[in-house]
Design a protein around this motif. Structure first.
Motif, PDB file in Angstrom:
ATOM      1  N   LEU A  28       0.848  -1.185   0.000  1.00 13.92           N
ATOM      2  CA  LEU A  28       0.000   0.000   0.000  1.00 13.92           C
ATOM      3  C   LEU A  28       0.886   1.238   0.000  1.00 13.92           C
ATOM      4  N   VAL A  29       0.633   2.158  -0.930  1.00 12.62           N
ATOM      5  CA  VAL A  29       1.422   3.391  -0.980  1.00 12.62           C
ATOM      6  C   VAL A  29       0.479   4.573  -1.133  1.00 12.62           C
ATOM      7  N   CYS A  30       1.047   5.749  -1.051  1.00 12.35           N
ATOM      8  CA  CYS A  30       0.256   6.949  -1.263  1.00 12.35           C
ATOM      9  C   CYS A  30      -0.132   7.017  -2.740  1.00 12.35           C
ATOM     10  N   PRO A  31      -1.410   7.243  -3.064  1.00 13.49           N
ATOM     11  CA  PRO A  31      -1.808   7.267  -4.474  1.00 13.49           C
ATOM     12  C   PRO A  31      -1.213   8.429  -5.258  1.00 13.49           C
ATOM     13  N   LEU A  32      -0.791   9.484  -4.551  1.00  9.45           N
ATOM     14  CA  LEU A  32      -0.262  10.644  -5.263  1.00  9.45           C
ATOM     15  C   LEU A  32       1.220  10.489  -5.571  1.00  9.45           C
ATOM     16  N   LYS A  35       3.134   7.680  -4.693  1.00 17.04           N
ATOM     17  CA  LYS A  35       3.509   6.259  -4.779  1.00 17.04           C
ATOM     18  C   LYS A  35       4.669   5.920  -3.832  1.00 17.04           C
ATOM     19  N   GLU A  57      -6.361   6.011  -9.780  1.00 15.66           N
ATOM     20  CA  GLU A  57      -5.161   6.429  -9.046  1.00 15.66           C
ATOM     21  C   GLU A  57      -4.983   5.434  -7.901  1.00 15.66           C
ATOM     22  N   LEU A  58      -4.504   4.243  -8.224  1.00 15.72           N
ATOM     23  CA  LEU A  58      -4.481   3.166  -7.231  1.00 15.72           C
ATOM     24  C   LEU A  58      -3.407   3.407  -6.169  1.00 15.72           C
ATOM     25  N   PRO A  59      -3.724   3.139  -4.910  1.00 16.50           N
ATOM     26  CA  PRO A  59      -2.740   3.334  -3.842  1.00 16.50           C
ATOM     27  C   PRO A  59      -1.846   2.114  -3.652  1.00 16.50           C
ATOM     28  N   PHE A  60      -1.353   1.568  -4.755  1.00 11.26           N
ATOM     29  CA  PHE A  60      -0.500   0.384  -4.661  1.00 11.26           C
ATOM     30  C   PHE A  60       0.771   0.616  -5.444  1.00 11.26           C
TER      31      PHE A  60
END
Lengths: 113, 327
Positions: free
Chosen positions: A57-61, A63, B202-205
């Protein structure tokens, strides 16, 4: 015959009375138990956040990786200074719902795509 | 009833002509015919912003996401019931077919985008679990007298009993995920299942994370299909598979007519009766008509960078499964 019937009636009444008290005691006991269980279940089941998804899981903006803050129950992106809330154990990764952390000098709002 | 059909037909005809003129206006900057220009001006909203379709309506792009959100927020509680009622339970077969096409091996990681109430993820975990059990049984049957090394390996690896298949359900709508989570708790599925609120565009992965990416009955609701496909390419591992289950164009004209009649007559009525929401289900039926057909969508997937793209029609083309690989 009538004595027998009378005896049966009396024992029956006593049984009912006894079972009533038993049942009411049980009910109270189970209520307490159920309440306790419900409360602990709610706390455990719905608010538990599975830390293993932080692997990918990362920040969507940006990454970039996020940091899990247990106290405020949020996922923090240090670089951009935004915090994503976790509600009921489900992280909300929509940029518009993220909170700005006040100590950033550049107060740029997280923009949507 | 006949009057409503007529008005509906008139509306769809008007809308289709409006779209055609919109397209032709963008191609021909200064048309020669003044009447045409005035008609176009009458139809266009005069803004510079891009617009997209919301069912048969044309709305600004920013508005579409919000309106779709509201639709699903209002139907979340009755979503599963409505699915069963509208498709007469056939949606379960469609989703089972998706799993059969997917044929996942145990130990893979699935991203179920627009996963909503989690139907695909539950099936994925069930499938991998039963496949794992079958593999174990076959192994036990074939190796009648295992060597000491095999036994030692067996004890070492099978501590938990299950390889780590993981399913991540991602949806933009919190309400749908809440319903899904409750369903999971009721069914007792908890290991290997995660829920994330996120935007498919805008996937959070991180990049190269998932073995399989699915989007079932969700891609027609997004504002920018190309962006969703780009994100899918990004998060899939090389060798990963993209699968899309979506309503599509029916080829057979007789079936098409029956399907249209059923869609426009029955489904909004069912929506009103069961979920108390006519408009959301009207949107659903219209959005199906606006989605590109099988070949066009296949080309879009290829343009995004997927290879070996193919599609399988189900129920005469009412639904189709598109599949592509990231190589």
């Amino acid at each position: 015959m009538s004595q027998h019937a009378l005896r049966r009636l009396i024992t029956g009444v006593f049984n009912v009375q006894r079972s009533e008290t038993y049942r009411s005691a049980l009910r109270v006991g189970s209520c307490v138990k159920i309440n306790k269980r419900c409360r602990s279940d709610e706390v455990k089941g719905s608010e538990e956040f599975d830390v293993s998804i932080l692997e990918f899981l990362v920040c969507p903006l940006s990454k970039k990786q996020l940091r899990y803050d247990e106290k405020s129950n949020e996922l923090i992106n240090e670089e951009l200074g935004i915090a994503y809330p976790i509600i009921d154990g489900i992280p909300n990764m929509i940029p518009q719902d993220a909170r700005m952390i006040q100590k950033m000098e550049t107060s740029k709002n997280p923009s949507e795509s | 009833m006949a009057a409503s059909i007529r008005t509906l037909a008139l509306r769809t005809f008007c809308d289709s002509t409006r779209n055609i003129q919109h397209v032709s206006r963008s191609r021909v900057k200064h048309s020669c015919c003044p009447a045409w220009v005035t008609v176009c001006r009458g139809y266009s909203d005069g803004t510079e912003g891009k617009s997209t379709h919301f069912g048969f309506e044309t709305v600004p792009e920013e508005e579409k996401a919000e309106r779709v959100y509201k639709v699903f927020e209002s139907v979340a509680g009755k979503y599963d019931v409505m699915n069963d009622a509208m498709s007469l339970g056939i949606h379960r077969l469609w989703k089972d077919s998706l799993l059969h096409v997917m044929n996942p091996q145990p130990g893979l990681r699935l991203l179920d985008t627009a996963g909503g109430t989690g139907d695909i993820s539950f099936r994925f975990l069930e499938y991998t679990r039963s496949m794992h059990e079958r593999q174990q049984r076959q192994k036990a049957r074939s190796s009648q007298t295992p060597s000491w090394r095999d036994l030692a390996d067996h004890y070492a690896t099978n501590q938990t009993g299950l390889p780590p298949s993981r399913a991540v359900v991602c949806d933009i709508n919190k309400e749908m995920l809440k319903v899904g989570k409750q369903r999971a708790e009721k069914a007792g599925i908890s290991t290997g299942l995660s829920w994330v609120v996120g935007d498919a565009e805008e996937l959070p992965f991180d990049d190269d994370q998932f073995d399989i990416y699915t989007i079932a009955f969700g891609i027609r609701n997004v504002t920018h299909i190309e962006q969703v496909l780009q994100e899918a390419v990004r998060v899939l591992k090389p060798g990963g598979r993209f699968l899309c289950l979506e309503f599509s164009k029916v080829s057979n004209p007789v079936l098409a007519r029956l399907y249209d009649a059923y869609s426009f007559q029955m489904i909004p009525v069912l929506g009103e009766v069961i979920a108390g929401d006519w408009k959301s289900y009207q949107y659903l039926v219209e959005s199906i008509r606006k989605f590109p057909d099988q070949e066009t969508f296949k080309e879009m997937i290829e343009d995004a960078g997927f290879f070996c793209v193919q599609y399988f029609n189900l129920t005469g083309g009412i639904v189709s499964i598109h599949s592509g690989f990231k190589l």
